[in-house]
Design a protein around this motif. Structure first.
Motif, PDB file in Angstrom:
ATOM      1  N   UNK A   1       9.237 -21.118 -39.613  1.00  0.00           N
ATOM      2  CA  UNK A   1      10.235 -20.221 -40.195  1.00  0.00           C
ATOM      3  C   UNK A   1       9.960 -18.749 -39.886  1.00  0.00           C
ATOM      4  N   UNK A   2       8.885 -18.468 -39.116  1.00  0.00           N
ATOM      5  CA  UNK A   2       8.509 -17.088 -38.759  1.00  0.00           C
ATOM      6  C   UNK A   2       8.282 -16.237 -40.009  1.00  0.00           C
ATOM      7  N   UNK A   3       7.633 -16.834 -40.999  1.00  0.00           N
ATOM      8  CA  UNK A   3       7.331 -16.143 -42.255  1.00  0.00           C
ATOM      9  C   UNK A   3       5.958 -15.480 -42.173  1.00  0.00           C
ATOM     10  N   UNK A   4       5.924 -14.165 -42.242  1.00  0.00           N
ATOM     11  CA  UNK A   4       4.658 -13.423 -42.228  1.00  0.00           C
ATOM     12  C   UNK A   4       4.086 -13.418 -43.645  1.00  0.00           C
ATOM     13  N   UNK A   5       2.785 -13.643 -43.771  1.00  0.00           N
ATOM     14  CA  UNK A   5       2.241 -13.825 -45.122  1.00  0.00           C
ATOM     15  C   UNK A   5       0.971 -13.026 -45.410  1.00  0.00           C
ATOM     16  N   UNK A   6       0.508 -12.221 -44.469  1.00  0.00           N
ATOM     17  CA  UNK A   6      -0.732 -11.479 -44.689  1.00  0.00           C
ATOM     18  C   UNK A   6      -0.455  -9.988 -44.863  1.00  0.00           C
TER      19      UNK A   6
END
Length: 586
Positions: free
Chosen positions: A104-109
């Motif tokens: 989903x190309x979700x950035x999480x950092x």
């Protein structure tokens, strides 16, 4: 659509997610079982103590001691299971995040915006820090040191360690299990910039060990106290009773005289032992994975953690007063802390930095693992830059358009193209991939042969309202900085539509002079421009300049772009077409 390599990577995370979930459920079951056993053992201790008081016997006394020992062992086991369960839970989260990142190309950092430097020569132009930046894409660090070191690697890369870093990343990339275990332990650390400031202050302060006389006194006084009380009250000896009472007072006064010193020595370290213990676990992982690392670091950090833990308990007077009255336990631990500090304080920051450095290396290996189609560039010393099928690494593969480009004999490209045709994206593509090369990472290309050069960019500057500088003045300053750097060494330069803040004639003349200066300083790079007249410079410098372009097409009343790099100068214009289509002009 995902390609096959990326699908395999995603599936590997799903397998690790399944493993971590099963491990978590198994540990949770053990955790609950030991909790029940602890409760049952506590009830058994209460019952055995009651029986011992009611009917004293050697057998019941031994049984009572045995139940207490079993209870303590259960506490240790329960603590270990709790730590392992926390690691398993963290691994579950890590794999869920990586799956969402790939699918989903979700950035999480953390996005690294706190490390942004004003007027950096390329960071703002190339989106190196901030939301959906290269840092945001790469980052898998958790500690403050890890985040800081990652930013430093991207903002100040060194071309000297590229080969070594490449080898380290290649070796670590396939070892997903170790990387996730290390990262899970690192995520138990809750540090901050303030923690390291306090640590540096503590480590640098003067150490004054207890004198030999005081050390002997701390051993002798408790012995004399115990003997005088046992004999005095056992034999009803009034003299020894008086001696015992005097020693109680003396020991308490001596203990109280050290409380202030102990509090000062551990200032800012309350509960820090838990964080240091997490660091110890990370360092132990590093020592196991990298044999050349210092093998004593984890043991010494663990020792410091225990010492601070013990000193933190001095505030519990119900325990500390009787304990120190008969043993000076906390004072001895204070002396051991001073000895530790005298011997190892100068090493502690380096030891903790090894965790941050490994986090950065794991972030790089994770980038390589998540992008199996990327390649490590070969390096040359011939001032040649060649990319085959190069694309922007942050653009999903299903939307990424790639191009070929070679800079060598023709050291500089004049790039033309209509609005929205892809010029700026292509400049950022080249800049980001050069930066990936400089830090030792694989690049988003099918093939690359690079001479690592310092990167200098002028693409997207902002007015500075605080100091009254306009966009034009900021751009002139940037170009001046680029020229000054080129006077010392050859660089890879990317310029996008220079001198926007001046009139057309002045802009054209200034742009030509900038290009000629760049050629005289032997710069390699690309300059994007809308000015077709500027592109005629290739006639004067056929061996140094080349024209390339991006074209747009108008088909059936619709504007389309293929974002493919072509030879020559752009012929099509789309500004008038767009304004007519939107009804702005007729």
């Amino acid at each position: 659509m995902m390609n096959d390599k990326l699908r395999m990577t995603t599936n590997s995370y799903k397998e690790k997610l399944s493993e971590a979930t099963q491990q978590y459920l198994k540990l949770t079951k053990q955790y609950n079982q030991i909790s029940f056993l602890r409760l049952a053992e506590m009830l058994l201790i209460i019952w055995s103590v009651y029986k011992l008081i009611k009917a004293p016997s050697v057998v019941m006394g031994l049984f009572c001691m045995l139940t207490i020992v079993v209870f303590l062992l259960l506490i240790v086991k329960h603590k270990k299971i709790s730590a392992l369960r926390s690691i398993a839970q963290t691994k579950i989260r890590l794999n869920e995040q990586e799956i969402a990142f790939l699918e989903q190309h979700t950035f999480f950092t953390d996005n690294g915006k706190d490390f942004q430097e004003e007027n950096h020569p390329y960071a703002y132009d190339l989106d190196i820090l901030g939301e959906h930046s290269l840092y945001h894409y790469l980052n898998r660090t958790h500690t403050f040191l890890g985040r800081k070191l990652l930013a430093e690697r991207l903002l100040s890369p060194s071309s000297e360690d590229i080969i070594n870093t490449q080898e380290q990343i290649k070796a670590l990339t396939p070892d997903l299990s170790w990387r996730q275990t290390f990262t899970a332990y690192a995520q138990q650390i809750d540090d901050s910039k303030d923690f390291y400031i306090k640590l540096r202050t503590w480590a640098g302060s003067t150490v004054k060990l207890l004198s030999k006389t005081m050390q002997y006194t701390l051993i002798v006084l408790p012995i004399f106290l115990i003997i005088s009380l046992l004999i005095g009250y056992g034999n009803d000896n009034e003299l020894l009773k008086s001696v015992g009472k005097f020693l109680i007072t003396l020991n308490l006064l001596l203990f109280f005289s050290f409380i202030g010193k102990m509090t000062k020595e551990k200032l800012g370290f309350e509960r820090t032992y838990t964080m240091l213990y997490a660091f110890k676990e990370c360092i132990a992982q590093v020592e196991a994975r990298f044999p050349e690392k210092n093998k004593q670091a984890s043991a010494k950090i663990a020792q410091l953690s225990r010492l601070l833990d013990d000193l933190d308990n001095v505030s519990n007077i119900l325990v500390s007063i009787p304990l120190n009255l008969f043993s000076f336990y906390h004072v001895h631990r204070y002396q051991q802390l001073l000895q530790w500090k005298a011997q190892y304080a100068s090493c502690i920051e380096e030891w903790l930095e090894s965790v941050g450095e490994t986090e950065v290396l794991c972030s790089f290996a994770n980038f390589s693992y998540n992008n199996p189609e990327f390649v490590y560039p070969t390096l040359n010393n011939d001032y040649k830059i060649a990319f085959e099928a190069v694309g922007h690494p942050l653009i999903p593969s299903e939307h990424r358009i790639t191009n070929d480009i070679t800079l060598g004999e023709h050291a500089f490209v004049l790039l033309t193209g209509s609005n929205m045709s892809g010029k700026s994206t292509f400049l950022r593509t080249l800049g980001v991939n050069m930066l990936l090369t400089l830090v030792g990472l694989p690049v988003c290309a099918r093939k690359a042969n690079i001479h690592p050069l310092r990167l200098r960019v002028s693409m997207r500057l902002a007015d500075s309202l605080n100091d009254g500088k306009s966009y034009f003045f900021a751009e002139i300053n940037r170009i001046q900085q680029i020229m000054e750097t080129l006077e010392d060494e050859r660089c890879f330069v990317l310029l996008d539509e220079v001198l926007r803040g001046t009139n057309s004639e002045d802009k054209q003349y200034g742009t030509i002079k900038i290009i000629e200066r760049l050629l005289s300083l032997q710069a390699l790079g690309v300059l994007a421009t809308h000015d077709i007249e500027v592109c005629k410079l290739t006639e004067q410098y056929p061996h140094q300049l080349q024209n390339k372009c991006f074209e747009s097409d108008i088909t059936n009343g619709e504007l389309t772009f293929d974002y493919k790099l072509r030879e020559g100068v752009c012929q099509n214009k789309n500004a008038t077409f767009l304004m007519k289509k939107l009804g702005i002009i007729r």
